[in-house]
Design a protein around this motif. Sequence first.
Motif, short mmCIF file in Angstrom:
data_model
loop_
_atom_site.label_atom_id
_atom_site.label_comp_id
_atom_site.label_asym_id
_atom_site.label_seq_id
_atom_site.Cartn_x
_atom_site.Cartn_y
_atom_site.Cartn_z
N ALA A 1 -16.46 -16.48 -34.76
CA ALA A 1 -16.70 -17.22 -33.52
C ALA A 1 -18.05 -16.84 -32.89
CB ALA A 1 -15.57 -16.96 -32.53
N ILE A 2 -18.38 -15.55 -32.94
CA ILE A 2 -19.67 -15.10 -32.41
C ILE A 2 -20.81 -15.71 -33.20
CG2 ILE A 2 -21.20 -13.09 -32.19
CD1 ILE A 2 -18.61 -11.48 -31.47
N PHE A 3 -20.72 -15.64 -34.54
CA PHE A 3 -21.79 -16.20 -35.37
C PHE A 3 -21.94 -17.69 -35.15
CE2 PHE A 3 -20.77 -12.54 -38.38
CZ PHE A 3 -21.70 -11.73 -37.76
N ASP A 4 -20.82 -18.37 -34.94
CA ASP A 4 -20.87 -19.80 -34.69
C ASP A 4 -21.69 -20.10 -33.43
OD1 ASP A 4 -20.05 -22.52 -35.28
OD2 ASP A 4 -18.82 -22.36 -33.47
N ARG A 5 -21.63 -19.22 -32.46
CA ARG A 5 -22.33 -19.44 -31.20
C ARG A 5 -23.77 -18.96 -31.20
NH1 ARG A 5 -17.29 -19.48 -30.90
NH2 ARG A 5 -16.11 -20.60 -29.33
N ILE A 6 -24.13 -17.99 -32.05
CA ILE A 6 -25.49 -17.46 -31.97
C ILE A 6 -26.37 -17.75 -33.17
CG2 ILE A 6 -24.89 -15.66 -30.33
CD1 ILE A 6 -24.96 -13.63 -32.57
N VAL A 7 -25.82 -17.86 -34.35
CA VAL A 7 -26.66 -17.99 -35.54
C VAL A 7 -27.06 -19.44 -35.80
CG1 VAL A 7 -26.75 -17.63 -38.03
CG2 VAL A 7 -25.78 -15.87 -36.56
N HIS A 8 -26.13 -20.36 -35.64
CA HIS A 8 -26.39 -21.73 -36.06
C HIS A 8 -27.36 -22.49 -35.16
CE1 HIS A 8 -23.47 -21.20 -39.17
NE2 HIS A 8 -22.57 -20.80 -38.29
N ILE A 9 -27.51 -22.08 -33.91
CA ILE A 9 -28.45 -22.77 -33.02
C ILE A 9 -29.68 -21.91 -32.71
CG2 ILE A 9 -26.66 -24.20 -31.96
CD1 ILE A 9 -26.85 -22.32 -29.50
N ALA A 10 -29.81 -20.81 -33.43
CA ALA A 10 -30.87 -19.84 -33.13
C ALA A 10 -32.21 -20.22 -33.74
CB ALA A 10 -30.44 -18.46 -33.64
N HIS A 11 -33.23 -19.70 -33.13
CA HIS A 11 -34.57 -19.68 -33.72
C HIS A 11 -34.75 -18.26 -34.22
CE1 HIS A 11 -35.66 -23.56 -32.00
NE2 HIS A 11 -35.05 -23.15 -30.89
N ARG A 12 -34.93 -18.09 -35.53
CA ARG A 12 -35.00 -16.76 -36.10
C ARG A 12 -36.43 -16.37 -36.42
NH1 ARG A 12 -30.65 -17.03 -40.77
NH2 ARG A 12 -31.95 -15.36 -41.53
N PHE A 13 -36.74 -15.14 -36.11
CA PHE A 13 -38.03 -14.55 -36.43
C PHE A 13 -37.75 -13.27 -37.20
CE2 PHE A 13 -38.53 -16.86 -32.49
CZ PHE A 13 -39.67 -17.60 -32.72
N GLU A 14 -38.16 -13.22 -38.46
CA GLU A 14 -37.95 -12.02 -39.25
C GLU A 14 -39.31 -11.35 -39.44
OE1 GLU A 14 -35.51 -12.44 -42.72
OE2 GLU A 14 -34.31 -14.00 -41.76
N LEU A 15 -39.40 -10.13 -38.93
CA LEU A 15 -40.64 -9.38 -39.01
C LEU A 15 -40.63 -8.50 -40.24
CD1 LEU A 15 -40.93 -8.35 -35.26
CD2 LEU A 15 -41.84 -10.38 -36.39
N LYS A 16 -41.76 -8.39 -40.88
CA LYS A 16 -41.89 -7.55 -42.06
C LYS A 16 -43.06 -6.59 -41.84
CE LYS A 16 -40.23 -11.09 -45.29
NZ LYS A 16 -38.95 -11.13 -44.78
N GLY A 17 -43.02 -5.48 -42.54
CA GLY A 17 -44.12 -4.53 -42.44
C GLY A 17 -43.66 -3.19 -41.92
N GLU A 18 -44.63 -2.31 -41.81
CA GLU A 18 -44.36 -0.95 -41.34
C GLU A 18 -44.00 -0.93 -39.86
OE1 GLU A 18 -44.42 2.06 -43.04
OE2 GLU A 18 -44.50 0.78 -44.82
N SER A 19 -43.20 0.03 -39.49
CA SER A 19 -42.83 0.21 -38.08
C SER A 19 -44.04 0.65 -37.28
CB SER A 19 -41.72 1.27 -37.97
OG SER A 19 -41.51 1.57 -36.62
N LEU A 20 -44.20 0.11 -36.10
CA LEU A 20 -45.29 0.52 -35.21
C LEU A 20 -44.95 1.84 -34.52
CD1 LEU A 20 -46.29 -2.90 -33.64
CD2 LEU A 20 -47.42 -1.65 -35.47
N ARG A 21 -43.72 2.28 -34.61
CA ARG A 21 -43.32 3.54 -33.99
C ARG A 21 -43.94 4.74 -34.69
NH1 ARG A 21 -37.02 2.41 -32.36
NH2 ARG A 21 -37.50 0.55 -31.17
N LYS A 22 -44.40 4.55 -35.91
CA LYS A 22 -45.02 5.64 -36.65
C LYS A 22 -46.37 6.04 -36.05
CE LYS A 22 -42.87 4.58 -41.06
NZ LYS A 22 -43.13 4.20 -42.47
N ASN A 23 -47.00 5.10 -35.35
CA ASN A 23 -48.33 5.38 -34.77
C ASN A 23 -48.23 6.23 -33.53
OD1 ASN A 23 -49.39 3.77 -36.77
ND2 ASN A 23 -49.42 1.94 -35.52
#
Length: 98
Positions: free
Chosen positions: A76-98
Amino acid sequence: MTGCQKLLLKFFNKMAGTDLLIIDDFVVRSPDKQQMLDFLELMENRYAMKSTIIVCQLPVANWYDMMKSNSTPAVAIFDRIVHIAHRFELKGESLRKN
């Protein structure tokens, strides 16, 4: 209704009514049944009316595995958040390392 229940209801109403809700570190650990039901209620109250940003270290494809012990609310949760979502998947190294 107890004082604690009144406070909880007030909190959920406030979260449901805020224009933008940001949830960081989503499903860091598997939520229990009550946490799943509370989150489902929150998402139901916000669905298609308010904006929600969910930040998670896990890919969306792995979210269900973290919640499958409570599969009915998870679906039920996925039905409400995933199907109408705009997804942004970030790739790369963590900025927390700096």
